[in-house]
Write an enzyme that holds these catalytic residues in place. Structure first.
Site, short mmCIF file in Angstrom:
data_model
loop_
_atom_site.label_atom_id
_atom_site.label_comp_id
_atom_site.label_asym_id
_atom_site.label_seq_id
_atom_site.Cartn_x
_atom_site.Cartn_y
_atom_site.Cartn_z
N ASP A 135 30.49 47.64 34.80
CA ASP A 135 30.42 48.55 36.36
C ASP A 135 29.49 49.55 35.69
O ASP A 135 29.44 50.76 35.60
CB ASP A 135 31.84 49.32 35.22
CG ASP A 135 32.19 50.23 36.59
OD1 ASP A 135 31.76 50.05 37.67
OD2 ASP A 135 32.52 51.41 36.56
N CYS A 189 49.22 37.74 46.87
CA CYS A 189 50.24 39.60 46.85
C CYS A 189 52.00 38.82 47.63
O CYS A 189 52.30 39.48 48.01
CB CYS A 189 49.71 39.65 47.65
SG CYS A 189 48.94 39.94 46.46
N CYS A 199 50.40 55.26 47.82
CA CYS A 199 49.35 55.46 47.41
C CYS A 199 49.22 57.05 48.23
O CYS A 199 49.84 57.25 49.56
CB CYS A 199 48.10 54.95 48.12
SG CYS A 199 46.32 56.57 48.14
N CYS A 245 48.89 52.51 42.21
CA CYS A 245 48.95 51.20 42.78
C CYS A 245 49.01 49.89 42.22
O CYS A 245 49.11 49.29 42.42
CB CYS A 245 47.76 50.89 43.90
SG CYS A 245 45.87 51.21 42.91
N CYS A 249 52.98 47.68 41.30
CA CYS A 249 52.79 46.19 41.57
C CYS A 249 53.53 45.16 40.36
O CYS A 249 53.13 46.02 39.41
CB CYS A 249 51.67 46.31 41.29
SG CYS A 249 50.65 44.53 41.23
#
Length: 356
Positions: A135, A189, A199, A245, A249
């Site tokens: 990152d 998914c 969200c 989020c 999940c």
């Protein structure tokens, strides 16, 4: 690959893979995302252009990318942690800090261990060209990780794994050695849209499409200026990042606990309250966030974020001590013009929420 996996495991990585460097099929999506301005003030996303999708341009000679996963869920987190985190979000006077940020800065942890992994590989095959990332450069981390079999891109754009959900960091080693590639993972998914629906700011504008300008993680970390007025009431008590989020999940029932103590929760961030964090001065902030990812946003943004969360708490009910603390802050002489003006505007907004 067997030896490489063993070395990686010893260093605290949960999984590794190897990807090709041809990411040309990802370029149209990247360009479309940038064209819509979804990167907000992250101008480096645009300035690096397609180098992000072209590893061999970023590091000449690169022919493969070793991808690595490191789990970060603190070892102390008990079963049912998602429900506990959602409960935290329902308590207006409590501060919500993303799970990944409650311990040590992952940049420091992963980068050092990726370099050790590269050194061990060099000891086995001889010197080779490489560069490590986590990152920290124009790298399509999720794209590379999904192509190398670490998981698949979820509808929230994060990488998902059937073995570990999404509570992990990613790192890469760009190499000039034609290592055998690992097979990609298929998508799992289905018709689930839980992440998109939960969200708070509706930042997930389509499947695998996030408008960063609406994302709470972006607003509390990357965004430098005033938080848009329309989004402040939607941010609740989030003060650094947002896990919503991920919490919703279904795959995160498989989330793995961190094997390294680096990601243990710091005492200062264990069940913090908004008022308790607001009472930090800058010296306390710097001391208690040393080695933490939180420190990089600086004290002014930290106070800005807290002010928004406190405003939302004041709207939700009477918090006399919180109101008094904000009023006292406004009465203090300003120490830094620009920073003070940024925080003051958010404090004034927060106090105005009392009558809403």
């Amino acid at each position: 690959m067997g030896a490489l996996r063993q070395w990686a495991s010893t260093l605290g990585f949960s999984q590794i893979g190897v990807a090709h460097v041809d990411l040309s099929s990802a370029e149209p999506g990247l360009l479309a995302w940038l064209a819509r301005g979804f990167h907000g003030e992250m101008h480096y996303m645009a300035s690096h252009g397609l180098k992000r999708a072209r590893p061999a341009e970023l590091v000449p000679g690169t022919v493969r990318v070793i991808t690595a996963r490191m789990d970060y869920l603190p070892a102390s987190v008990p079963p049912g942690w998602q429900a506990m985190e959602f409960d935290r979000l329902k308590q207006p006077d409590v501060a919500a800090v993303s799970l990944y940020a409650r311990g040590r800065d992952y940049h420091k942890v992963l980068r050092a261990r990726l370099q050790k992994l590269a050194d061990q590989l060099a000891g086995a095959i001889g010197p080779f060209g490489h560069r490590v990332f986590t990152d920290s450069a124009p790298v399509l981390e999720v794209e590379l990780a999904s192509r190398s079999g670490l998981g698949w891109r979820g509808k929230h754009t994060l990488l998902l794994s059937r073995e570990a959900g999404s509570t992990f960091f990613l790192g890469e080693i760009y190499v000039d050695v034609p290592l055998p590639v690992t097979e990609p993972e298929s998508v799992h998914c289905g018709s689930c849209r839980a992440c998109m629906e939960v969200c708070p700011t509706q930042a997930i504008v389509g499947e695998r499409q996030v408008d960063a300008r609406r994302c709470i993680s972006y607003l509390t970390i990357e965004h430098a200026g005033p938080i848009p007025l329309a989004l402040r009431p939607l941010m609740g008590n989030h003060v650094y990042g947002c896990d919503d989020c991920q919490l919703v999940c279904p795959w995160n029932k498989f989330a793995q606990r961190a094997s390294l103590p680096d990601f243990d929760v710091r005492p200062a961030l264990d069940q913090p309250t908004l008022l308790g964090l607001w009472r930090w001065d800058e010296a306390t902030f710097l001391r208690l966030t040393e080695g933490s990812p939180i420190r990089r946003i600086g004290f002014a943004r930290w106070q800005r974020n807290l002010a928004v969360a406190m405003g939302n708490a004041l709207r939700a009910g009477e918090h006399a001590a919180m109101r008094e603390a904000l009023q006292q802050w406004l009465a203090l002489p300003p120490l830094n013009g620009d920073d003070h003006a940024l925080v003051a505007e958010h404090v004034q907004w927060a106090l105005a929420q009392i009558s809403r």
